[in-house]
Scaffold this motif. Structure first.
Motif, mmCIF file in Angstrom:
data_model
loop_
_atom_site.group_PDB
_atom_site.id
_atom_site.type_symbol
_atom_site.label_atom_id
_atom_site.label_comp_id
_atom_site.label_asym_id
_atom_site.label_seq_id
_atom_site.Cartn_x
_atom_site.Cartn_y
_atom_site.Cartn_z
ATOM 1 N N THR A 1 -18.613 44.034 -9.015
ATOM 2 C CA THR A 1 -17.998 44.141 -7.739
ATOM 3 C C THR A 1 -18.910 43.603 -6.403
ATOM 4 O O THR A 1 -19.916 43.457 -6.676
ATOM 5 C CB THR A 1 -17.655 45.637 -7.726
ATOM 6 N N VAL A 2 -17.870 43.577 -5.384
ATOM 7 C CA VAL A 2 -18.752 42.945 -4.247
ATOM 8 C C VAL A 2 -19.973 44.034 -3.918
ATOM 9 O O VAL A 2 -20.978 43.634 -3.654
ATOM 10 C CB VAL A 2 -17.902 43.085 -2.964
ATOM 11 N N ARG A 3 -19.482 45.356 -3.978
ATOM 12 C CA ARG A 3 -20.768 46.453 -3.825
ATOM 13 C C ARG A 3 -21.933 46.162 -4.728
ATOM 14 O O ARG A 3 -23.005 46.121 -4.072
ATOM 15 C CB ARG A 3 -20.089 47.687 -4.083
ATOM 16 N N PHE A 4 -21.875 45.954 -5.932
ATOM 17 C CA PHE A 4 -23.012 45.716 -6.975
ATOM 18 C C PHE A 4 -23.655 44.664 -6.450
ATOM 19 O O PHE A 4 -24.898 44.430 -6.424
ATOM 20 C CB PHE A 4 -22.454 45.694 -8.364
ATOM 21 N N VAL A 5 -23.050 43.273 -6.154
ATOM 22 C CA VAL A 5 -23.797 42.292 -5.743
ATOM 23 C C VAL A 5 -24.200 42.332 -4.348
ATOM 24 O O VAL A 5 -25.655 41.875 -4.537
ATOM 25 C CB VAL A 5 -22.613 41.041 -5.728
ATOM 26 N N HIS A 6 -24.162 42.911 -3.454
ATOM 27 C CA HIS A 6 -24.213 43.264 -2.213
ATOM 28 C C HIS A 6 -25.589 44.164 -2.496
ATOM 29 O O HIS A 6 -26.576 43.969 -1.784
ATOM 30 C CB HIS A 6 -23.605 44.095 -1.335
ATOM 31 N N GLU A 7 -25.612 45.232 -3.330
ATOM 32 C CA GLU A 7 -26.804 45.848 -3.612
ATOM 33 C C GLU A 7 -27.995 45.028 -4.176
ATOM 34 O O GLU A 7 -29.099 45.351 -3.792
ATOM 35 C CB GLU A 7 -26.519 47.133 -4.375
ATOM 36 N N GLU A 8 -27.605 44.296 -5.177
ATOM 37 C CA GLU A 8 -28.763 43.172 -5.688
ATOM 38 C C GLU A 8 -29.243 42.349 -4.689
ATOM 39 O O GLU A 8 -30.509 42.196 -4.771
ATOM 40 C CB GLU A 8 -27.947 42.520 -6.835
ATOM 41 N N LEU A 9 -28.527 41.872 -3.871
ATOM 42 C CA LEU A 9 -29.126 40.946 -2.796
ATOM 43 C C LEU A 9 -29.637 41.502 -1.819
ATOM 44 O O LEU A 9 -30.916 40.927 -1.314
ATOM 45 C CB LEU A 9 -27.767 40.259 -2.229
ATOM 46 N N SER A 10 -29.492 42.927 -1.319
ATOM 47 C CA SER A 10 -30.298 43.593 -0.421
ATOM 48 C C SER A 10 -31.533 43.998 -0.953
ATOM 49 O O SER A 10 -32.326 44.322 -0.072
ATOM 50 C CB SER A 10 -29.464 44.884 -0.226
ATOM 51 N N LYS A 11 -31.754 43.826 -2.187
ATOM 52 C CA LYS A 11 -33.163 44.219 -2.669
ATOM 53 C C LYS A 11 -34.161 43.125 -2.183
ATOM 54 O O LYS A 11 -35.471 43.381 -1.865
ATOM 55 C CB LYS A 11 -33.272 44.232 -4.094
ATOM 56 N N ASN A 12 -33.609 41.901 -1.783
ATOM 57 C CA ASN A 12 -34.664 40.808 -1.453
ATOM 58 C C ASN A 12 -34.502 40.222 0.017
ATOM 59 O O ASN A 12 -35.478 39.733 0.653
ATOM 60 C CB ASN A 12 -34.516 39.553 -2.279
ATOM 61 N N LYS A 13 -33.108 40.613 0.598
ATOM 62 C CA LYS A 13 -32.907 40.292 2.122
ATOM 63 C C LYS A 13 -31.897 41.147 2.653
ATOM 64 O O LYS A 13 -31.083 41.529 1.929
ATOM 65 C CB LYS A 13 -32.779 38.930 2.345
ATOM 66 N N GLU A 14 -31.961 41.474 4.024
ATOM 67 C CA GLU A 14 -31.004 41.944 4.520
ATOM 68 C C GLU A 14 -29.778 41.124 4.835
ATOM 69 O O GLU A 14 -29.781 39.866 4.903
ATOM 70 C CB GLU A 14 -31.340 42.294 6.055
ATOM 71 N N ALA A 15 -28.641 41.752 4.500
ATOM 72 C CA ALA A 15 -27.042 41.143 4.697
ATOM 73 C C ALA A 15 -26.431 42.149 4.802
ATOM 74 O O ALA A 15 -26.244 43.178 4.113
ATOM 75 C CB ALA A 15 -26.891 40.352 3.376
ATOM 76 N N GLY A 16 -25.398 41.864 5.270
ATOM 77 C CA GLY A 16 -24.294 42.991 5.633
ATOM 78 C C GLY A 16 -23.257 42.948 4.581
ATOM 79 O O GLY A 16 -23.049 42.072 3.949
ATOM 80 N N TYR A 17 -22.645 44.063 4.236
ATOM 81 C CA TYR A 17 -21.618 43.983 3.230
ATOM 82 C C TYR A 17 -20.510 43.222 3.447
ATOM 83 O O TYR A 17 -20.125 42.558 2.481
ATOM 84 C CB TYR A 17 -21.152 45.554 3.117
#
Length: 129
Positions: A27-43
């Motif tokens: 899901t987008v939520r999962f991808v967003h959470e994974e990306l957020s581990k390394n950099k800030e990005a809005g959902y």
């Protein structure tokens, strides 16, 4: 999709593809959470980028459930090869040896890595030890 028509992912698109290649359809939520581990990005930024990637046929979307599931439409190895070829041409005038010499000269290569490189070279030459 032919190689000539294969889209070249941007750095942000490649980060999303790497999550999907590593974890599979998500899901987008999962991808967003994974990306957020390394950099800030809005959902919403992640969502919009993934929608654009779907429009570019880099991702496929399963809309059969409330949470849409995205999966990579591009193959990891083909994409890596395409990006490497482009980088090799641009930075090293197509010379693989210059790339390897630069990489090995700028890092502390372990004995295990050197052994792995020797094995690969033996395989490429058709010899075996």
């Amino acid at each position: 999709m032919t190689l000539e028509k294969t889209p070249k992912p941007t750095e942000s698109e490649l980060e999303i593809l790497q999550v999907l290649w590593q974890h599979g359809p998500s899901t987008v939520r999962f991808v967003h959470e994974e990306l957020s581990k390394n950099k800030e990005a809005g959902y919403t930024t992640t969502l919009k980028l993934m929608q654009i990637m779907a429009d570019k046929e880099m991702l496929e979307v399963d809309k059969s459930s409330r949470s849409h599931i995205f999966h990579a439409a591009l193959e990891e190895e083909k994409t890596q090869q395409q990006l490497l070829d482009k980088f090799l041409d641009a930075a090293f005038r197509g010379s693989a040896s210059k790339l390897v010499m630069q990489a090995l000269g700028n890092s502390n290569t372990s004995k295990a890595e050197l052994d792995e490189i020797r094995n690969l070279l033996d395989k490429l030459e058709g010899g075996s030890k």
